[in-house]
Design an enzyme around this catalytic site. Structure first.
Site, PDB file in Angstrom:
ATOM      1  N   GLU A  95      15.613 -11.599 -53.482  1.00 35.08           N
ATOM      2  CA  GLU A  95      14.650 -11.434 -53.944  1.00 35.08           C
ATOM      3  C   GLU A  95      14.037 -12.191 -54.944  1.00 35.08           C
ATOM      4  O   GLU A  95      14.213 -12.152 -56.285  1.00 35.08           O
ATOM      5  CB  GLU A  95      14.624  -9.895 -53.907  1.00 35.08           C
ATOM      6  CG  GLU A  95      13.017  -9.292 -54.468  1.00 35.08           C
ATOM      7  CD  GLU A  95      13.208  -8.199 -55.370  1.00 35.08           C
ATOM      8  OE1 GLU A  95      13.696  -7.630 -54.663  1.00 35.08           O
ATOM      9  OE2 GLU A  95      12.107  -7.942 -55.734  1.00 35.08           O
ATOM     10  N   ARG A 103       6.283 -13.391 -60.313  1.00 36.32           N
ATOM     11  CA  ARG A 103       6.132 -12.984 -61.957  1.00 36.32           C
ATOM     12  C   ARG A 103       6.096 -14.101 -63.189  1.00 36.32           C
ATOM     13  O   ARG A 103       5.995 -14.450 -64.323  1.00 36.32           O
ATOM     14  CB  ARG A 103       7.496 -11.609 -62.516  1.00 36.32           C
ATOM     15  CG  ARG A 103       7.559 -10.361 -61.862  1.00 36.32           C
ATOM     16  CD  ARG A 103       8.166  -9.800 -62.868  1.00 36.32           C
ATOM     17  NE  ARG A 103       8.750  -8.279 -61.908  1.00 36.32           N
ATOM     18  CZ  ARG A 103       9.746  -7.999 -61.822  1.00 36.32           C
ATOM     19  NH1 ARG A 103      10.970  -8.009 -63.181  1.00 36.32           N
ATOM     20  NH2 ARG A 103      10.210  -7.505 -60.969  1.00 36.32           N
ATOM     21  N   LYS A 161      11.958   0.801 -50.884  1.00 38.73           N
ATOM     22  CA  LYS A 161      12.835   1.022 -52.237  1.00 38.73           C
ATOM     23  C   LYS A 161      12.570   1.941 -53.817  1.00 38.73           C
ATOM     24  O   LYS A 161      11.216   2.604 -53.332  1.00 38.73           O
ATOM     25  CB  LYS A 161      11.758  -0.284 -52.705  1.00 38.73           C
ATOM     26  CG  LYS A 161      12.413  -1.050 -54.522  1.00 38.73           C
ATOM     27  CD  LYS A 161      11.571  -1.918 -55.392  1.00 38.73           C
ATOM     28  CE  LYS A 161      11.531  -2.142 -56.745  1.00 38.73           C
ATOM     29  NZ  LYS A 161      11.685  -3.000 -57.081  1.00 38.73           N
ATOM     30  N   THR A 194       7.656  -8.453 -56.367  1.00 35.54           N
ATOM     31  CA  THR A 194       6.920  -7.525 -57.125  1.00 35.54           C
ATOM     32  C   THR A 194       5.545  -8.096 -56.563  1.00 35.54           C
ATOM     33  O   THR A 194       5.081  -9.136 -56.818  1.00 35.54           O
ATOM     34  CB  THR A 194       7.100  -8.486 -58.355  1.00 35.54           C
ATOM     35  OG1 THR A 194       7.940  -8.431 -58.848  1.00 35.54           O
ATOM     36  CG2 THR A 194       5.995  -8.174 -59.832  1.00 35.54           C
TER      37      THR A 194
HETATM   38  C1  3PG Z   1      12.671  -4.539 -60.363  1.00 36.93           C
HETATM   39  O1  3PG Z   1      11.555  -5.593 -59.842  1.00 36.93           O
HETATM   40  O2  3PG Z   1      12.711  -5.000 -59.239  1.00 36.93           O
HETATM   41  C2  3PG Z   1      12.438  -4.281 -61.528  1.00 36.93           C
HETATM   42  O3  3PG Z   1      12.374  -5.199 -62.557  1.00 36.93           O
HETATM   43  C3  3PG Z   1      13.810  -4.075 -62.002  1.00 36.93           C
HETATM   44  O4  3PG Z   1      14.562  -3.878 -62.775  1.00 36.93           O
HETATM   45  P1  3PG Z   1      15.923  -3.701 -63.630  1.00 36.93           P
HETATM   46  O5  3PG Z   1      14.832  -4.957 -64.226  1.00 36.93           O
HETATM   47  O6  3PG Z   1      16.100  -2.743 -64.628  1.00 36.93           O
HETATM   48  O7  3PG Z   1      16.921  -4.521 -62.523  1.00 36.93           O
END
Ligand code: 3PG
Length: 214
Positions: A42, A46, A130, A70
């Site tokens: 994925e 960002r 999710k 995101t």
């Molecule tokens: C996401 O975008 O799914 C989260 O930021 C992932 O969370 P993590 O950094 O705790 O794995």
């Protein structure tokens, strides 16, 4: 494509996040992950270069299926479809994003953390969501409670998942896969240490395969 993703996630149910400023680096990360056995990746929107990173990985790294994460709006969803995303992940549930994913016939894993949100997702026709942020939103006990009423829904817990708690999440049959950034540490990537990414991917793949073969 949905069935190819499901097949890969069935045996290796882990979706690592890729956050990169540079398409060449995103390619290196994707290759390092694939080498470690994680092939559904994925790429998160960002960084200013995220779309370019997605486009590059989708075009150049045949070993992986690259999705976009995101994704916050219908406009962003359209952009990632155009860049070649094979699935879409959102931190929350947005009907505009759902509509774009449906029109493009792409799997969407929209973020939910309450029963009301799972029910909305269900009524929008989503079959997998999710669960975010997994640890803060109640972790495994919450997932068990949600799974007991939404019996056909599959969950992708993300947010606070690590090698340590991965087996516990994957022990739940309703968990499709776990997502997370622990496999792609920013400091290793900044240092050009892609071997660490491969090592962490292999560790996660081994844990996941062991959990799913029980
Ligand atoms: C996401 O975008 O799914 C989260 O930021 C992932 O969370 P993590 O950094 O705790 O794995």
């Amino acid at each position: 494509m949905t069935s190819q993703i499901s097949t890969l996630l069935e045996t290796t149910p882990v979706v690592p996040l890729i956050q990169a400023d540079d398409p060449a680096v995103a390619i290196e990360i994707a290759r390092a992950l694939a080498k470690g056995g994680l092939k559904v990746v994925e790429i998160v929107l960002r960084t200013p270069a995220a779309l370019e990173c997605l486009r590059a990985v989708a075009a150049e790294v045949d070993e992986v299926i690259a999705g976009a994460g995101t994704v916050l709006s219908a406009e962003q969803a359209e952009a990632v479809v155009e860049a070649g995303a094979k699935f879409i992940v959102s931190p929350g549930l947005d009907e505009g994003v759902v509509a774009v994913a449906k029109a493009a016939d792409l799997p969407l894993y929209a973020g939910v953390s309450t029963a009301t949100e799972v029910q909305r997702a269900y009524n929008l026709g989503l079959t997998a969501v999710k669960f975010f942020p997994a640890s803060l939103a109640g972790g495994i006990p919450m997932l068990k409670a949600l799974s007991s009423v939404f019996r056909d829904m599959r969950f992708m817990p993300t947010g606070g998942v690590s090698a340590a708690n991965l087996p516990d999440f994957l022990a739940l049959p309703s968990v499709l896969a776990c997502g997370g950034s622990w496999i792609t540490p920013a400091d290793a990537i900044a240092a050009g240490d892609f071997e660490t990414v491969t090592r962490l991917a292999r560790e996660a793949a081994n844990i996941a395969q062991a959990a799913r073969s029980k």
